[in-house]
Write a protein that holds these residues in place. Structure first.
Motif, PDB file in Angstrom:
ATOM      1  N   ILE A   1      60.422  64.700  52.445  1.00 47.79           N
ATOM      2  CA  ILE A   1      59.110  64.180  52.066  1.00 47.79           C
ATOM      3  C   ILE A   1      58.161  65.377  52.095  1.00 47.79           C
ATOM      4  CG2 ILE A   1      58.495  63.456  54.415  1.00 47.79           C
ATOM      5  CD1 ILE A   1      57.668  61.357  51.396  1.00 47.79           C
ATOM      6  N   TYR A   2      57.303  65.477  51.089  1.00 50.55           N
ATOM      7  CA  TYR A   2      56.464  66.661  50.905  1.00 50.55           C
ATOM      8  C   TYR A   2      55.019  66.355  51.271  1.00 50.55           C
ATOM      9  CZ  TYR A   2      60.459  68.769  48.697  1.00 50.55           C
ATOM     10  OH  TYR A   2      61.703  69.298  48.477  1.00 50.55           O
ATOM     11  N   PHE A   3      54.321  67.369  51.762  1.00 48.19           N
ATOM     12  CA  PHE A   3      52.919  67.212  52.155  1.00 48.19           C
ATOM     13  C   PHE A   3      52.248  68.566  52.153  1.00 48.19           C
ATOM     14  CE2 PHE A   3      55.552  67.691  55.859  1.00 48.19           C
ATOM     15  CZ  PHE A   3      54.830  68.433  56.779  1.00 48.19           C
ATOM     16  N   THR A   4      50.944  68.568  52.305  1.00 45.16           N
ATOM     17  CA  THR A   4      50.165  69.799  52.255  1.00 45.16           C
ATOM     18  C   THR A   4      49.022  69.725  53.258  1.00 45.16           C
ATOM     19  OG1 THR A   4      48.801  71.207  50.805  1.00 45.16           O
ATOM     20  CG2 THR A   4      48.761  68.845  50.363  1.00 45.16           C
ATOM     21  N   SER A   5      48.483  70.871  53.591  1.00 44.08           N
ATOM     22  CA  SER A   5      47.276  70.866  54.418  1.00 44.08           C
ATOM     23  C   SER A   5      46.035  71.093  53.550  1.00 44.08           C
ATOM     24  CB  SER A   5      47.369  71.886  55.553  1.00 44.08           C
ATOM     25  OG  SER A   5      47.597  73.163  55.037  1.00 44.08           O
ATOM     26  N   ARG A   6      46.189  71.002  52.238  1.00 39.24           N
ATOM     27  CA  ARG A   6      45.061  71.094  51.303  1.00 39.24           C
ATOM     28  C   ARG A   6      44.763  69.700  50.743  1.00 39.24           C
ATOM     29  NH1 ARG A   6      43.450  76.138  50.373  1.00 39.24           N
ATOM     30  NH2 ARG A   6      44.928  77.846  50.605  1.00 39.24           N
ATOM     31  N   LEU A   7      43.636  69.165  51.119  1.00 38.54           N
ATOM     32  CA  LEU A   7      43.242  67.823  50.688  1.00 38.54           C
ATOM     33  C   LEU A   7      43.268  67.704  49.165  1.00 38.54           C
ATOM     34  CD1 LEU A   7      42.146  65.008  51.514  1.00 38.54           C
ATOM     35  CD2 LEU A   7      39.856  66.023  51.439  1.00 38.54           C
ATOM     36  N   ASP A   8      42.668  68.672  48.466  1.00 44.76           N
ATOM     37  CA  ASP A   8      42.647  68.602  47.012  1.00 44.76           C
ATOM     38  C   ASP A   8      44.032  68.813  46.401  1.00 44.76           C
ATOM     39  OD1 ASP A   8      39.981  67.950  46.947  1.00 44.76           O
ATOM     40  OD2 ASP A   8      39.289  69.958  46.410  1.00 44.76           O
ATOM     41  N   GLY A   9      44.919  69.512  47.096  1.00 44.60           N
ATOM     42  CA  GLY A   9      46.299  69.644  46.626  1.00 44.60           C
ATOM     43  C   GLY A   9      47.014  68.305  46.642  1.00 44.60           C
ATOM     44  N   ALA A  10      46.778  67.518  47.677  1.00 46.51           N
ATOM     45  CA  ALA A  10      47.358  66.174  47.735  1.00 46.51           C
ATOM     46  C   ALA A  10      46.744  65.304  46.645  1.00 46.51           C
ATOM     47  CB  ALA A  10      47.131  65.559  49.113  1.00 46.51           C
ATOM     48  N   GLY A  11      45.455  65.479  46.380  1.00 41.57           N
ATOM     49  CA  GLY A  11      44.804  64.737  45.310  1.00 41.57           C
ATOM     50  C   GLY A  11      45.390  65.077  43.953  1.00 41.57           C
ATOM     51  N   LEU A  12      45.650  66.355  43.715  1.00 42.09           N
ATOM     52  CA  LEU A  12      46.296  66.774  42.469  1.00 42.09           C
ATOM     53  C   LEU A  12      47.638  66.081  42.312  1.00 42.09           C
ATOM     54  CD1 LEU A  12      46.711  68.622  39.974  1.00 42.09           C
ATOM     55  CD2 LEU A  12      47.600  70.334  41.570  1.00 42.09           C
ATOM     56  N   ALA A  13      48.450  66.114  43.362  1.00 40.49           N
ATOM     57  CA  ALA A  13      49.769  65.468  43.307  1.00 40.49           C
ATOM     58  C   ALA A  13      49.630  63.982  43.003  1.00 40.49           C
ATOM     59  CB  ALA A  13      50.511  65.679  44.628  1.00 40.49           C
ATOM     60  N   ALA A  14      48.680  63.321  43.643  1.00 33.30           N
ATOM     61  CA  ALA A  14      48.488  61.886  43.425  1.00 33.30           C
ATOM     62  C   ALA A  14      48.099  61.583  41.987  1.00 33.30           C
ATOM     63  CB  ALA A  14      47.426  61.350  44.384  1.00 33.30           C
ATOM     64  N   GLU A  15      47.284  62.450  41.407  1.00 34.86           N
ATOM     65  CA  GLU A  15      46.806  62.186  40.051  1.00 34.86           C
ATOM     66  C   GLU A  15      47.863  62.451  38.988  1.00 34.86           C
ATOM     67  OE1 GLU A  15      42.766  62.011  38.932  1.00 34.86           O
ATOM     68  OE2 GLU A  15      42.350  63.691  40.276  1.00 34.86           O
ATOM     69  N   ILE A  16      48.719  63.440  39.179  1.00 35.58           N
ATOM     70  CA  ILE A  16      49.661  63.784  38.112  1.00 35.58           C
ATOM     71  C   ILE A  16      50.968  63.000  38.180  1.00 35.58           C
ATOM     72  CG2 ILE A  16      48.648  66.059  37.790  1.00 35.58           C
ATOM     73  CD1 ILE A  16      51.031  67.264  39.253  1.00 35.58           C
ATOM     74  N   ILE A  17      51.187  62.267  39.255  1.00 39.37           N
ATOM     75  CA  ILE A  17      52.382  61.426  39.352  1.00 39.37           C
ATOM     76  C   ILE A  17      52.337  60.398  38.219  1.00 39.37           C
ATOM     77  CG2 ILE A  17      53.515  59.631  40.732  1.00 39.37           C
ATOM     78  CD1 ILE A  17      52.422  61.094  43.217  1.00 39.37           C
ATOM     79  N   PRO A  18      53.450  60.202  37.513  1.00 38.37           N
ATOM     80  CA  PRO A  18      53.454  59.180  36.460  1.00 38.37           C
ATOM     81  C   PRO A  18      53.177  57.791  37.037  1.00 38.37           C
ATOM     82  CG  PRO A  18      55.408  60.571  36.315  1.00 38.37           C
ATOM     83  CD  PRO A  18      54.711  60.917  37.600  1.00 38.37           C
ATOM     84  N   GLY A  19      52.592  56.945  36.222  1.00 38.38           N
ATOM     85  CA  GLY A  19      52.318  55.571  36.633  1.00 38.38           C
ATOM     86  C   GLY A  19      50.863  55.212  36.447  1.00 38.38           C
ATOM     87  N   GLU A  20      50.616  53.927  36.436  1.00 35.27           N
ATOM     88  CA  GLU A  20      49.271  53.418  36.163  1.00 35.27           C
ATOM     89  C   GLU A  20      48.482  53.087  37.427  1.00 35.27           C
ATOM     90  OE1 GLU A  20      48.003  53.555  33.136  1.00 35.27           O
ATOM     91  OE2 GLU A  20      49.942  54.426  32.592  1.00 35.27           O
ATOM     92  N   ALA A  21      49.125  53.033  38.592  1.00 36.64           N
ATOM     93  CA  ALA A  21      48.414  52.709  39.833  1.00 36.64           C
ATOM     94  C   ALA A  21      47.392  53.806  40.135  1.00 36.64           C
ATOM     95  CB  ALA A  21      49.403  52.567  40.988  1.00 36.64           C
TER      96      ALA A  21
END
Length: 135
Positions: free
Chosen positions: A41-61
């Motif tokens: 399971i992957y994670f980061t200590s950069r808040l905006d890095g996690a936001g980037l990952a959340a936004e580019i993941i495929p899907g409509e949620a």
């Protein structure tokens, strides 16, 4: 496994609707290469890095960012550390142990529609280039 130099806080970006106390577990399909089942399971200590990952993941949620705590040992993410960037400037990590959700965060920087389109295009190119995931 080298000892990561980061003490957190740590974040995970996803489209999953989770609650405080839930565990994020390895063993699911990759968000970026669905033919690959992830051992970590992957994670980061950069808040905006996690936001980037959340936004580019495929899907409509809607994209979500959670503050998480590792429940076991973790290491620098070898998919970006030294392979793509010297050191660990993305402050990205991975663990074979679950991550516990401690809070949902909404104070991360959202991507513009143009930037989101660029990232999604880049992910498609990387898939087409058969970019390897170190699993």
């Amino acid at each position: 496994m080298a000892e990561p130099l980061d003490e957190g806080p740590f974040f995970h970006g996803t489209k999953a609707d989770l609650r405080v106390g839930d565990l994020l577990m390895p063993g699911f399909r990759s968000n970026y290469r669905p033919e690959v089942t992830m051992n970590h399971i992957y994670f980061t200590s950069r808040l905006d890095g996690a936001g980037l990952a959340a936004e580019i993941i495929p899907g409509e949620a809607p994209p979500r960012v959670y503050e998480v705590e590792p429940t076991g040992p973790f290491e620098d993410d070898p998919n970006v550390t030294d392979k793509k960037f010297p050191g660990n400037p993305t402050r990205s990590f991975r663990s074979a142990a679950p991550l516990r959700i401690v809070a949902e965060r909404d104070d991360w920087t959202r991507l513009t529609p143009e930037t989101l389109a660029w990232w999604r295009h880049r992910l498609t190119e990387m898939r087409d280039e058969s970019a390897e995931i170190i699993n």
